[in-house]
Enzyme design. Structure first.
Site, PDB file in Angstrom:
ATOM      1  CE1 TYR A   1      97.267 -15.999 -50.734  1.00 54.27           C
ATOM      2  CE2 TYR A   1      98.107 -14.318 -52.480  1.00 54.27           C
ATOM      3  CZ  TYR A   1      97.326 -14.636 -51.259  1.00 54.27           C
ATOM      4  OH  TYR A   1      96.419 -13.829 -50.892  1.00 54.27           O
TER       5      TYR A   1
ATOM      6  CG  HIS B   1      98.101 -13.785 -45.144  1.00 53.76           C
ATOM      7  ND1 HIS B   1      98.663 -14.724 -46.342  1.00 53.76           N
ATOM      8  CD2 HIS B   1      96.993 -13.682 -45.456  1.00 53.76           C
ATOM      9  CE1 HIS B   1      97.673 -15.031 -47.188  1.00 53.76           C
ATOM     10  NE2 HIS B   1      96.692 -14.233 -46.780  1.00 53.76           N
TER      11      HIS B   1
ATOM     12  CG  LEU C   1      85.127  -9.321 -59.348  1.00 55.51           C
ATOM     13  CD1 LEU C   1      85.846  -9.792 -60.691  1.00 55.51           C
ATOM     14  CD2 LEU C   1      84.127  -8.339 -59.665  1.00 55.51           C
ATOM     15  N   GLY C   2      83.289 -11.332 -55.395  1.00 57.60           N
ATOM     16  CA  GLY C   2      82.539 -12.531 -54.700  1.00 57.60           C
ATOM     17  C   GLY C   2      83.019 -13.924 -55.053  1.00 57.60           C
ATOM     18  NE  ARG C   3      85.956 -16.406 -50.937  1.00 59.72           N
ATOM     19  CZ  ARG C   3      87.519 -16.300 -50.543  1.00 59.72           C
ATOM     20  NH1 ARG C   3      88.345 -16.429 -51.444  1.00 59.72           N
ATOM     21  NH2 ARG C   3      87.877 -15.670 -49.357  1.00 59.72           N
TER      22      ARG C   3
ATOM     23  CG  LEU D   1      79.258 -10.561 -56.853  1.00 56.27           C
ATOM     24  CD1 LEU D   1      80.098  -9.675 -56.013  1.00 56.27           C
ATOM     25  CD2 LEU D   1      77.753 -10.008 -56.830  1.00 56.27           C
ATOM     26  CB  THR D   2      82.181 -12.928 -63.062  1.00 56.43           C
ATOM     27  OG1 THR D   2      82.035 -14.201 -62.765  1.00 56.43           O
ATOM     28  CG2 THR D   2      83.501 -12.438 -62.167  1.00 56.43           C
ATOM     29  N   GLY D   3      78.906 -13.573 -63.052  1.00 52.95           N
ATOM     30  CA  GLY D   3      77.775 -14.109 -63.817  1.00 52.95           C
ATOM     31  C   GLY D   3      78.356 -15.074 -64.612  1.00 52.95           C
TER      32      GLY D   3
END
Length: 334
Positions: free
Chosen positions: A59, A128, A209-211, A214-216
């Site tokens: 990262y 990984h 959260l589906g990248r 899904l947060t909207g």
């Protein structure tokens, strides 16, 4: 929700908060880094009782491990620390170039991670990605030596097949399997999840959260920055995105009925799949961290759990690490 009210779950002998913190976005893939807010989020997580931090040597080419080191310097005793090795990156761009699971590389990687993190031992060390050119027995054998040497406490695999998990477990106990899992990513449920449960392996879902989809949030769907890697993913392509946003709107309706948020619905659905599940939603902002923590007190009715389980998103994620076999498609990282 205060420190005392966050429940714990088990990864091997480790006691971890039921929701962890994925740290990748602080250094890679999701727009510009913000060191000050990232450090504030890490410290706030600990203050709230979120003790499970997930990073990797790739990262930001070590940037994320060095960032965590600033918090670990004074709060190491509060953190259950997970990091990973095995993805080789371009030193200039930090983009994946291949993977290396050889014993020689593993020995070098763990020492470099320990140095960047400024710690004597890593609580949970993952391969990984399984290297198709190296027998899993060699990779895990080298990792087992790290446990014997006191450099690592527990071992994990990331994005491994059921077969790889079985072979690895025959060499040394595997405490955790990290894999993408969310309402929008369900493929592990067929073979991988049953195998993990048979072997007593805790599942650590990344991108729960589906990248961000899904947060909207428009920022995670239609207002992506030019550098955001999600622009390359099939679920964000024209047509697919509109179908998926319709599903997200239904999740928003459910959230309103339950006085919660779409992100909390998505996390509560995963948490309800079993006590052997520890999601690690990634964020670099305190406000989103607090929202995620709120999912721990949300109990979804059975009919809502069933409706969420039946949702069918449009567009797959790219075959993870498919580029290693010559596929030119970008990899999904996590």
């Amino acid at each position: 929700m205060n420190n005392a009210s966050i429940p714990n779950r088990r990864i091997g002998e480790l006691s971890v908060s039921a929701i962890g913190l994925g740290c990748m976005g602080m250094s890679l893939a999701y727009g510009p880094a913000d060191r000050g807010e990232s450090l504030a989020t890490l410290n706030h997580a600990l203050d709230q009782g979120v003790n499970f931090f997930d990073t990797s040597d790739m990262y930001g080419n070590g940037h994320n491990e060095r960032l965590l080191a600033e918090v670990l310097a004074t709060r190491r005793h509060e953190v259950v620390l997970a990091t990973k090795f095995g993805i080789v990156t371009d030193p200039e761009t930090s983009l994946p170039q291949g993977n290396n699971g050889s014993a020689q590389y593993a020995r070098k990687a763990v020492d470099e991670s320990l140095s960047r993190l400024g710690v004597d031992v890593i609580d949970l060390y993952y391969l990984h990605r399984v290297d198709p050119a190296v027998p899993i027995e060699e990779s895990v054998g080298a990792m087992a030596d790290m446990v014997e040497a006191g450099k690592v406490r527990h071992l994990g695999l990331s994005e491994a097949s059921a077969e790889s998990l079985r072979r690895a477990s025959a060499i040394h106990p595997i405490a955790a399997l990290q894999t993408e899992w969310s309402i929008f990513s369900r493929d592990i449920e067929r073979d991988v999840l049953p195998t993990a449960r048979e072997l007593g392996v805790t599942v650590v879902p990344y991108s729960p959260l589906g990248r961000g989809l899904l947060t909207g949030s428009p920022v995670a769907s239609t207002d992506l920055s030019e550098t955001d890697f999600r622009r390359t993913l099939p679920r964000w392509q024209d047509g697919n995105l509109q179908t998926n946003l319709a599903l997200v709107r239904r999740i928003q309706e459910l959230a309103e009925q339950l006085s919660s948020t779409p992100a909390q619905i998505a996390l509560a659905w995963l948490l309800a799949q079993g006590d052997d599940i520890v999601p690690i939603p990634g964020t670099k902002r305190r406000s989103y961290l607090d929202e995620n923590i709120g999912a721990l007190s949300l109990q979804l009715p059975n009919e809502v759990l069933a409706e969420l389980a039946e949702m069918q998103p449009a567009g797959t994620r790219y075959p993870d690490m498919g580029w290693v076999k010559g596929d030119s498609a970008p990899t999904t990282v996590g």
